[in-house]
Design an enzyme around this catalytic site. Structure first.
Site, PDB file in Angstrom:
ATOM      1  N   ARG A  59      55.330  33.756   4.887  1.00  0.00           N
ATOM      2  CA  ARG A  59      56.310  32.884   5.072  1.00  0.00           C
ATOM      3  C   ARG A  59      56.834  31.927   3.997  1.00  0.00           C
ATOM      4  NH1 ARG A  59      52.824  33.259   9.082  1.00  0.00           N
ATOM      5  NH2 ARG A  59      51.674  31.572   8.594  1.00  0.00           N
ATOM      6  N   GLU A  96      38.623  29.608   5.567  1.00  0.00           N
ATOM      7  CA  GLU A  96      37.707  28.722   6.652  1.00  0.00           C
ATOM      8  C   GLU A  96      36.328  29.653   7.130  1.00  0.00           C
ATOM      9  OE1 GLU A  96      40.012  26.980   9.658  1.00  0.00           O
ATOM     10  OE2 GLU A  96      38.469  25.850  10.439  1.00  0.00           O
TER      11      GLU A  96
HETATM   12  P1  AMP Z   1      45.020  26.561   4.001  1.00  0.00           P
HETATM   13  O1  AMP Z   1      44.557  27.447   2.883  1.00  0.00           O
HETATM   14  O2  AMP Z   1      43.712  26.218   4.816  1.00  0.00           O
HETATM   15  O3  AMP Z   1      45.892  25.357   3.394  1.00  0.00           O
HETATM   16  O4  AMP Z   1      46.089  27.614   4.710  1.00  0.00           O
HETATM   17  C1  AMP Z   1      47.257  27.774   4.384  1.00  0.00           C
HETATM   18  C2  AMP Z   1      47.691  29.132   4.680  1.00  0.00           C
HETATM   19  O5  AMP Z   1      47.609  29.523   6.107  1.00  0.00           O
HETATM   20  C3  AMP Z   1      49.196  29.061   4.644  1.00  0.00           C
HETATM   21  O6  AMP Z   1      49.841  30.145   4.006  1.00  0.00           O
HETATM   22  C4  AMP Z   1      49.834  29.086   6.164  1.00  0.00           C
HETATM   23  O7  AMP Z   1      51.049  29.935   6.150  1.00  0.00           O
HETATM   24  C5  AMP Z   1      48.623  29.357   6.913  1.00  0.00           C
HETATM   25  N1  AMP Z   1      48.206  28.655   8.088  1.00  0.00           N
HETATM   26  C6  AMP Z   1      46.968  27.758   8.095  1.00  0.00           C
HETATM   27  N2  AMP Z   1      46.933  27.045   9.265  1.00  0.00           N
HETATM   28  C7  AMP Z   1      48.113  27.419   9.700  1.00  0.00           C
HETATM   29  C8  AMP Z   1      48.647  26.766  11.107  1.00  0.00           C
HETATM   30  N3  AMP Z   1      48.187  26.047  11.949  1.00  0.00           N
HETATM   31  N4  AMP Z   1      50.047  27.468  11.540  1.00  0.00           N
HETATM   32  C9  AMP Z   1      50.639  28.506  10.796  1.00  0.00           C
HETATM   33  N5  AMP Z   1      50.061  28.889   9.353  1.00  0.00           N
HETATM   34  C10 AMP Z   1      48.938  28.243   8.994  1.00  0.00           C
END
Ligand code: AMP
Length: 172
Positions: A59, A96
């Protein structure tokens, strides 16, 4: 101005149980809301002399490409493993559950160019930190990050060290 937050929907238990997924596809389908979001995301960076937008798959490609056009910058795709055809550099990082990896073309960006990283959602911050490491390791200069949504309860912002700007349009 339309309230585009109404066009972001929560999908429970996607892609895994316990995750509430922020689905931006209704917003992207609305021409006026999409244009407004891009204008609002671009606004803080108009005088930042951005040479390239690094958009994170997938996205971040949609938002990043539109932002690149708006800010008069080039576009660098930051991809999941095995997608880029040319010589690549990559970085592994913790998700995670398990491991993630991001890659860019090693000649995808000019040394010293000023790069803005773009993605849709900031959750734990691991993806953004990995993208920053990757861009810095090819000698480009990260000037900040632009997100549509920050899930502030996950505190991903604290992984974005230092005083480098991180702008999020919406916070939950
Ligand atoms: P993080 O590395 O945990 O910050 O996760 C960010 C990535 O995961 C981004 O590329 C987001 O598109 C996706 N992502 C994580 N959590 C969500 C969520 N609740 N809704 C949509 N996309 C998410």
């Amino acid at each position: 101005m339309s309230d585009y937050t109404l066009l972001i929907r929560d999908i429970a238990d996607f892609p895994k149980p316990g995750i509430v997924f922020k689905d931006i596809t209704p917003l992207l389908a609305d021409a006026g809301a999409f244009a407004q979001v891009i204008a609002d995301m671009a606004a803080p960076w108009r005088s930042a002399r951005i040479d390239a937008i690094a958009g994170i798959e997938s996205r971040g490609f949609i938002l990043g490409a539109a932002l690149a056009q708006t800010l008069g910058a080039g576009f660098l795709p930051v991809r999941k493993p095995g997608k880029l055809p040319g010589a690549r550099v990559g970085v592994d990082y913790e998700l995670e559950y398990g491991q993630g990896r991001l890659e860019i073309h090693e000649d995808g960006i000019t040394q010293g160019s000023r790069v803005l990283i773009v993605d849709d959602v900031l959750a734990t911050g691991g993806t953004l930190a990995a993208a920053r490491e990757l861009i810095e390791c090819v000698g480009a200069s990260v000037v900040g990050a632009s997100l549509m949504i920050e899930l502030s309860f996950l505190d991903g912002r604290q992984r974005w060290q230092g005083d480098m700007p991180l702008h999020a349009l919406l916070r939950y």
